[in-house]
Design an enzyme around this catalytic site. Structure first.
Site, PDB file in Angstrom:
ATOM      1  N   GLY A  16      -9.025   6.208 -11.233  1.00  0.00           N
ATOM      2  CA  GLY A  16      -9.035   5.280 -10.101  1.00  0.00           C
ATOM      3  C   GLY A  16     -10.347   5.358  -9.353  1.00  0.00           C
ATOM      4  N   ALA A  17     -10.885   4.172  -9.010  1.00  0.00           N
ATOM      5  CA  ALA A  17     -12.200   4.124  -8.359  1.00  0.00           C
ATOM      6  C   ALA A  17     -12.129   3.364  -7.043  1.00  0.00           C
ATOM      7  CB  ALA A  17     -13.211   3.484  -9.307  1.00  0.00           C
ATOM      8  N   GLY A  18     -10.979   3.468  -6.349  1.00  0.00           N
ATOM      9  CA  GLY A  18     -10.877   2.935  -4.995  1.00  0.00           C
ATOM     10  C   GLY A  18     -11.348   3.996  -4.009  1.00  0.00           C
ATOM     11  N   PHE A 132      -4.634  -1.859  17.097  1.00  0.00           N
ATOM     12  CA  PHE A 132      -3.798  -2.043  15.917  1.00  0.00           C
ATOM     13  C   PHE A 132      -2.386  -1.639  16.308  1.00  0.00           C
ATOM     14  CE2 PHE A 132      -5.139  -2.276  11.268  1.00  0.00           C
ATOM     15  CZ  PHE A 132      -6.086  -3.254  11.494  1.00  0.00           C
ATOM     16  N   ASP A 235       0.574   2.105 -11.733  1.00  0.00           N
ATOM     17  CA  ASP A 235       0.371   2.838 -12.988  1.00  0.00           C
ATOM     18  C   ASP A 235       0.484   4.357 -12.825  1.00  0.00           C
ATOM     19  OD1 ASP A 235      -0.162   0.313 -13.852  1.00  0.00           O
ATOM     20  OD2 ASP A 235      -2.159   0.737 -14.653  1.00  0.00           O
ATOM     21  N   GLN A 254       6.224  -1.067   2.689  1.00  0.00           N
ATOM     22  CA  GLN A 254       5.916  -1.800   3.914  1.00  0.00           C
ATOM     23  C   GLN A 254       5.685  -3.280   3.637  1.00  0.00           C
ATOM     24  OE1 GLN A 254       1.967  -1.471   6.263  1.00  0.00           O
ATOM     25  NE2 GLN A 254       3.497  -0.429   7.463  1.00  0.00           N
ATOM     26  N   HIS A 256       4.079  -6.422   5.275  1.00  0.00           N
ATOM     27  CA  HIS A 256       3.188  -6.822   6.363  1.00  0.00           C
ATOM     28  C   HIS A 256       3.687  -8.166   6.888  1.00  0.00           C
ATOM     29  CE1 HIS A 256      -0.400  -7.857   8.580  1.00  0.00           C
ATOM     30  NE2 HIS A 256      -0.943  -6.694   8.279  1.00  0.00           N
ATOM     31  N   LEU A 266      -2.983 -11.586   2.539  1.00  0.00           N
ATOM     32  CA  LEU A 266      -2.916 -10.979   3.861  1.00  0.00           C
ATOM     33  C   LEU A 266      -3.786 -11.684   4.888  1.00  0.00           C
ATOM     34  CD1 LEU A 266      -1.772  -8.343   5.210  1.00  0.00           C
ATOM     35  CD2 LEU A 266      -4.115  -7.543   5.088  1.00  0.00           C
ATOM     36  N   GLU A 269      -3.878  -7.735  10.402  1.00  0.00           N
ATOM     37  CA  GLU A 269      -3.287  -7.457  11.710  1.00  0.00           C
ATOM     38  C   GLU A 269      -4.311  -7.658  12.831  1.00  0.00           C
ATOM     39  OE1 GLU A 269      -0.647  -4.116  11.690  1.00  0.00           O
ATOM     40  OE2 GLU A 269      -1.346  -3.494  13.659  1.00  0.00           O
ATOM     41  N   ARG A 300       4.774  -2.592  11.999  1.00  0.00           N
ATOM     42  CA  ARG A 300       4.901  -3.706  11.046  1.00  0.00           C
ATOM     43  C   ARG A 300       6.333  -3.951  10.588  1.00  0.00           C
ATOM     44  NH1 ARG A 300      -0.559  -2.354   7.608  1.00  0.00           N
ATOM     45  NH2 ARG A 300      -1.941  -3.075   9.248  1.00  0.00           N
ATOM     46  N   HIS A 373       3.162  -4.972   1.047  1.00  0.00           N
ATOM     47  CA  HIS A 373       1.794  -4.595   1.384  1.00  0.00           C
ATOM     48  C   HIS A 373       1.430  -3.178   0.994  1.00  0.00           C
ATOM     49  CE1 HIS A 373      -1.935  -4.874   3.504  1.00  0.00           C
ATOM     50  NE2 HIS A 373      -1.610  -3.952   4.391  1.00  0.00           N
ATOM     51  N   GLU A 406      -3.095   5.715  -2.212  1.00  0.00           N
ATOM     52  CA  GLU A 406      -1.802   5.035  -2.096  1.00  0.00           C
ATOM     53  C   GLU A 406      -0.797   5.450  -3.162  1.00  0.00           C
ATOM     54  OE1 GLU A 406      -2.133   0.909  -1.069  1.00  0.00           O
ATOM     55  OE2 GLU A 406       0.007   0.574  -1.392  1.00  0.00           O
ATOM     56  N   ARG A 417       3.978   2.991   7.548  1.00  0.00           N
ATOM     57  CA  ARG A 417       2.586   3.368   7.832  1.00  0.00           C
ATOM     58  C   ARG A 417       2.019   2.548   8.994  1.00  0.00           C
ATOM     59  NH1 ARG A 417      -2.279   0.982   6.553  1.00  0.00           N
ATOM     60  NH2 ARG A 417      -1.530  -0.516   5.005  1.00  0.00           N
ATOM     61  N   SER A 422      -4.223   4.030   6.327  1.00  0.00           N
ATOM     62  CA  SER A 422      -4.235   4.163   4.875  1.00  0.00           C
ATOM     63  C   SER A 422      -5.632   4.425   4.331  1.00  0.00           C
ATOM     64  CB  SER A 422      -3.662   2.891   4.261  1.00  0.00           C
ATOM     65  OG  SER A 422      -3.990   2.845   2.926  1.00  0.00           O
ATOM     66  N   LEU A 423      -6.605   3.674   4.808  1.00  0.00           N
ATOM     67  CA  LEU A 423      -7.985   3.969   4.401  1.00  0.00           C
ATOM     68  C   LEU A 423      -8.319   5.396   4.807  1.00  0.00           C
ATOM     69  CD1 LEU A 423      -9.767   0.644   5.395  1.00  0.00           C
ATOM     70  CD2 LEU A 423      -9.437   1.521   3.077  1.00  0.00           C
TER      71      LEU A 423
HETATM   72  C1  LIG Z   1      -5.209  -7.030   1.566  1.00  0.00           C
HETATM   73  C2  LIG Z   1      -5.148  -5.615   2.046  1.00  0.00           C
HETATM   74  C3  LIG Z   1      -5.694  -5.251   3.263  1.00  0.00           C
HETATM   75  C4  LIG Z   1      -5.646  -3.927   3.700  1.00  0.00           C
HETATM   76  N1  LIG Z   1      -6.198  -3.607   4.921  1.00  0.00           N
HETATM   77  C5  LIG Z   1      -6.192  -2.317   5.314  1.00  0.00           C
HETATM   78  C6  LIG Z   1      -6.826  -1.933   6.539  1.00  0.00           C
HETATM   79  O1  LIG Z   1      -7.401  -2.749   7.256  1.00  0.00           O
HETATM   80  N2  LIG Z   1      -6.788  -0.621   6.898  1.00  0.00           N
HETATM   81  C7  LIG Z   1      -6.171   0.330   6.131  1.00  0.00           C
HETATM   82  O2  LIG Z   1      -6.195   1.497   6.502  1.00  0.00           O
HETATM   83  N3  LIG Z   1      -5.581  -0.005   4.958  1.00  0.00           N
HETATM   84  C8  LIG Z   1      -5.583  -1.302   4.538  1.00  0.00           C
HETATM   85  N4  LIG Z   1      -4.982  -1.632   3.355  1.00  0.00           N
HETATM   86  C9  LIG Z   1      -4.445  -0.561   2.497  1.00  0.00           C
HETATM   87  C10 LIG Z   1      -5.585   0.160   1.808  1.00  0.00           C
HETATM   88  O3  LIG Z   1      -6.636  -0.728   1.542  1.00  0.00           O
HETATM   89  C11 LIG Z   1      -5.143   0.790   0.489  1.00  0.00           C
HETATM   90  O4  LIG Z   1      -3.976   1.529   0.670  1.00  0.00           O
HETATM   91  C12 LIG Z   1      -6.234   1.736  -0.039  1.00  0.00           C
HETATM   92  O5  LIG Z   1      -7.469   1.065  -0.104  1.00  0.00           O
HETATM   93  C13 LIG Z   1      -5.835   2.264  -1.394  1.00  0.00           C
HETATM   94  O6  LIG Z   1      -6.909   2.952  -1.958  1.00  0.00           O
HETATM   95  P1  LIG Z   1      -6.723   3.705  -3.343  1.00  0.00           P
HETATM   96  O7  LIG Z   1      -8.031   4.328  -3.645  1.00  0.00           O
HETATM   97  O8  LIG Z   1      -5.523   4.556  -3.285  1.00  0.00           O
HETATM   98  O9  LIG Z   1      -6.403   2.541  -4.406  1.00  0.00           O
HETATM   99  P2  LIG Z   1      -7.171   1.205  -4.859  1.00  0.00           P
HETATM  100  O10 LIG Z   1      -8.300   0.847  -3.983  1.00  0.00           O
HETATM  101  O11 LIG Z   1      -6.113   0.186  -5.072  1.00  0.00           O
HETATM  102  O12 LIG Z   1      -7.797   1.606  -6.257  1.00  0.00           O
HETATM  103  C14 LIG Z   1      -6.996   1.855  -7.384  1.00  0.00           C
HETATM  104  C15 LIG Z   1      -7.897   2.218  -8.535  1.00  0.00           C
HETATM  105  O13 LIG Z   1      -7.116   2.704  -9.610  1.00  0.00           O
HETATM  106  C16 LIG Z   1      -7.565   2.151 -10.819  1.00  0.00           C
HETATM  107  N5  LIG Z   1      -6.427   2.162 -11.743  1.00  0.00           N
HETATM  108  C17 LIG Z   1      -5.146   1.794 -11.502  1.00  0.00           C
HETATM  109  N6  LIG Z   1      -4.395   1.971 -12.588  1.00  0.00           N
HETATM  110  C18 LIG Z   1      -5.204   2.489 -13.548  1.00  0.00           C
HETATM  111  C19 LIG Z   1      -5.017   2.885 -14.893  1.00  0.00           C
HETATM  112  N7  LIG Z   1      -3.831   2.806 -15.494  1.00  0.00           N
HETATM  113  N8  LIG Z   1      -6.085   3.353 -15.579  1.00  0.00           N
HETATM  114  C20 LIG Z   1      -7.313   3.429 -15.000  1.00  0.00           C
HETATM  115  N9  LIG Z   1      -7.533   3.064 -13.719  1.00  0.00           N
HETATM  116  C21 LIG Z   1      -6.489   2.610 -13.011  1.00  0.00           C
HETATM  117  C22 LIG Z   1      -8.064   0.770 -10.448  1.00  0.00           C
HETATM  118  O14 LIG Z   1      -9.004   0.311 -11.393  1.00  0.00           O
HETATM  119  C23 LIG Z   1      -8.706   1.053  -9.091  1.00  0.00           C
HETATM  120  O15 LIG Z   1     -10.036   1.481  -9.278  1.00  0.00           O
HETATM  121  C24 LIG Z   1      -5.020  -2.951   2.901  1.00  0.00           C
HETATM  122  C25 LIG Z   1      -4.480  -3.301   1.669  1.00  0.00           C
HETATM  123  C26 LIG Z   1      -4.512  -4.622   1.273  1.00  0.00           C
HETATM  124  C27 LIG Z   1      -3.849  -4.970  -0.041  1.00  0.00           C
END
Ligand SMILES: Cc1cc2nc3c(=O)[nH]c(=O)nc-3n(C[C@H](O)[C@H](O)[C@H](O)COP(=O)(O)OP(=O)(O)OC[C@H]3O[C@@H](n4cnc5c(N)ncnc54)[C@H](O)[C@@H]3O)c2cc1C
Length: 616
Positions: A16-18, A132, A235, A254, A256, A266, A269, A300, A373, A406, A417, A422-423
């Site tokens: 994962g690269a989030g 918020f 996944d 949750q 939203h 979305l 908020e 929410r 959400h 997440e 939440r 979450s960020l």
């Molecule tokens: C529209 C929207 C707005 C939001 N706004 C806010 C906000 O303002 N403030 C806040 O705090 N939170 C907010 N959130 C929530 C927050 O953005 C997320 O919970 C958080 O960014 C999740 O980060 P993460 O790194 O866990 O996952 P993600 O950023 O979803 O990254 C998941 C990664 O996993 C990889 N991956 C997944 N499955 C596989 C697999 N099988 N094999 C290889 N790679 C895989 C994907 O390629 C991706 O790189 C928002 C969410 C949404 C949807």
């Protein structure tokens, strides 16, 4: 970015690269432990595997802000943030984790700023903050400006900044590789690594790793109306279940309140933080009667349920694009916000409304409805990101396995939440997981390339062989030997998401859960099993990924329904109309659910905040 020959033996592989995955990679590289290794002449080998190009991760669509008691705009304290987080989570929060979240939040935001995140600023140059829902000063006394933001594109800023820093540190990326298997030993005590499918070449790789970090994001695609991007198919959670592990509190999703009517996209908020108001068909700003004091900025789950109550009572409106359709929306009224300020602070929201609804929020009312959400539950982890199995009495750590973001549940969000948390969770606990991995590597610095335990390698090898056989079977089916040619993964996912929405979105009861279970455990699971490819190509065959995603969603739905069925109370995001009250006497505990098993119960960690009323 993908190196020509990815070596399949790593000190750490991060899936994962989030925000969470990239924070883990940086936490690793920037740690004292990693520095020590480099000084000793050992270059640790870390790989980030992502099924998307990293900058397409859902983190990039986060809009509103990241919470921290910086006190840049008005007095604030981490203790108030801690209290709000516990209360917002309807007391299902592990307080040791929430305390850490609130206490380390300012440092996390400052570190992001120093890494390059371009936060919006006050006139005198400090990081600007906005209101918020659920964030208050003085233990609930009044709303406070706690979310640091970057117009309404905070996620984009954070994702790009973290990625650039990873490039700076020379992190290896395997982009558009799908991880299909998490491999553990038979006793679920040690992780061996993962099997991943390179979608470009159409081949599988067994990646041996002394440490694996799952950071695969949420599972919004379980529901038809969702703010989540298409890749969020749970996944990592499904991989954990398939490996025999549990999920914690997976019944809490949750919704939203402000998804744009016909799309679920979305509307942040921040639109209400900046002064937007929800109105019913009669034009009444109804939130004041549901949540006096907090009104439109109540938590929410409270706002989503209020919208549902209004629409159930016949005071909803139809999407103007479909005037004869169901009246399941209410209006978001942003006409009271100064138009110039709206364009400056909410450009993304304005653009979304203009592009997808053809409306002008400065003049028009905007139809909105609750949208799936955020997944509060997930893979159970300690505050250092270590995955564990709950045996009914204690936490048993799975050596070498970590999770963050997440897909994980460190239990800072409990049953609901708060916005901006979450960020913060992903960056803070992602960093901590990376640091913990580095410390584990440094404690046993055998250097990269050292073969791991032979039994683990055998397990990994067997998983790769099984996955290759699975792909062969899917391809053989494409030639017409098996499977139902008319069905496909996208249809299965669509039917699943509609079933889940009818069964457990916003409100549910034993009957609606049971009806969903009959469909999911029966025909949908069977269809997922029978899926076959429609083209034989292994490289760049998106249907292959979709089949795995559909199977993951089905697996997750089964466990989510079982956990929902087993919780006999209403708490946070979970509203059971047949058990309308919160029941601290028997239900103040986490559900720990493995596939095909009844949930075990783990007590909530209460440190110094006793469960009380939740007045919004
Ligand atoms: C529209 C929207 C707005 C939001 N706004 C806010 C906000 O303002 N403030 C806040 O705090 N939170 C907010 N959130 C929530 C927050 O953005 C997320 O919970 C958080 O960014 C999740 O980060 P993460 O790194 O866990 O996952 P993600 O950023 O979803 O990254 C998941 C990664 O996993 C990889 N991956 C997944 N499955 C596989 C697999 N099988 N094999 C290889 N790679 C895989 C994907 O390629 C991706 O790189 C928002 C969410 C949404 C949807």
């Amino acid at each position: 970015m993908t190196p020509k020959h990815i070596e399949e033996q790593y000190d750490a592989v991060i899936v994962g690269a989030g925000a969470a995955g990239l924070s883990a990679a940086l936490g690793f590289h920037r740690s004292d432990a990693a520095r020590g290794l480099r000084e000793a002449g050992i270059e640790p080998k870390v790989l980030v595997v992502s099924k998307l190009q990293p900058l397409r991760s859902h983190t990039g669509s986060a809009e509103g802000g990241i919470a921290a008691s910086l006190a840049d705009m008005e007095p604030d304290e981490w203790r108030w943030h801690y209290y709000d987080t516990v209360k917002g989570g309807d007391w299902l929060v592990d307080q040791d984790a929430a305390r850490l979240l609130a206490e380390d939040a300012p440092m996390t935001v400052i570190n992001l700023e120093r890494s390059g995140v371009a936060f919006s600023r006050t006139a005198d140059g400090r990081i600007a903050q906005r209101r918020f829902g659920g964030h208050t000063s003085d233990f609930g006394a009044r709303p406070v400006k706690r979310a640091a933001y970057s117009a309404d594109r905070i996620g984009h800023q954070i994702l790009h900044t973290l990625w650039q820093q990873c490039v700076h540190y020379g992190v290896d990326f395997a982009e558009e590789w799908v991880v299909t298997d998490l491999v553990l030993d038979e006793t679920l005590t040690h992780a061996a690594g993962v099997v991943a499918f390179d979608t470009h070449a159409g081949v599988t790789h067994a990646i041996a790793a002394r440490n694996t970090v799952l950071a695969t994001g949420g599972a919004g695609r379980l529901f038809h109306t969702t703010s989540n991007s298409h890749d969020l198919t749970g996944d990592g959670m499904a991989l954990a279940l398939d490996a025999g592990l549990q999920l914690e509190d997976i019944e809490f999703v949750q919704f939203h309140p402000t998804g744009l009517a016909h799309t679920g996209i979305l509307l942040s908020e921040a639109s209400r933080g900046e002064g937007g108001v929800l109105r019913n068909a009669d034009g009444d700003a109804f939130m004041a009667s549901y949540a006096p004091g907090h009104a439109d900025l109540a938590a929410r789950d409270v706002v989503s349920r209020a919208i549902r109550s209004e629409t159930d009572a016949g005071r909803g409106v139809a999407d103007p694009r479909d005037p004869d359709g169901p009246k399941d929306c209410v209006w978001l009224d942003m006409t009271g916000i100064d138009p110039e300020r709206m364009r400056r602070n909410l450009p993304q929201v304005v653009e979304t409304i203009e592009d997808y609804a053809g409306l002008d929020p400065a003049k028009d009312l905007v139809p909105v409805k609750p949208t799936a959400h955020y997944t509060m539950g997930g893979i159970p982890v300690t505050t250092d990101g270590e995955v564990y199995v709950w045996d009914g009495e204690r936490r048993n750590i799975v050596e070498g396995l970590y999770a963050a973001g997440e897909c994980a549940c460190v239990s800072v969000h409990g049953a609901n939440r708060l916005g901006g948390n979450s960020l913060l969770d992903a960056c803070l606990f992602g960093t901590r997981a990376g640091q913990a991995v580095a410390a584990r590597v440094a404690a046993n610095p055998v250097g990269a390339g050292t073969p791991s335990d032979p039994t683990l390698e055998e397990a990994l090898d067997a998983a790769k062989t099984a996955r290759d056989a699975d792909i062969d079977a899917l391809v053989t089916g494409a030639a017409g030997d098996a499977g139902d040619d008319d069905d496909n993964a996208y249809r299965v996912m669509a039917d699943l998401s509609e079933t889940m929405e009818r069964g457990v979105a916003v409100l549910c009861d034993a009957g609606s859960i049971a009806r969903a279970q009959v469909v999911v455990d029966g025909p949908i699971a069977e269809r997922a099993r029978r899926l076959r490819l429609h083209a034989e190509a292994r490289a760049f065959n998106q249907e292959l990924t979709a089949i795995w995603e559909a199977r993951h969603l089905v697996r997750l739905a089964e466990v989510m329904l079982a956990a929902t069925d087993a919780r006999h109370e209403s708490r946070g995001s979970l509203k059971r109309t047949d058990f309308p009250e919160r029941d601290d006497g028997t239900c103040l505990n986490h559900s720990m659910t493995a596939a095909d098993a009844a949930p075990l119960r783990q007590p909530v960690r209460i440190v110094d905040i006793e469960p009380g009323a939740r007045s919004y």
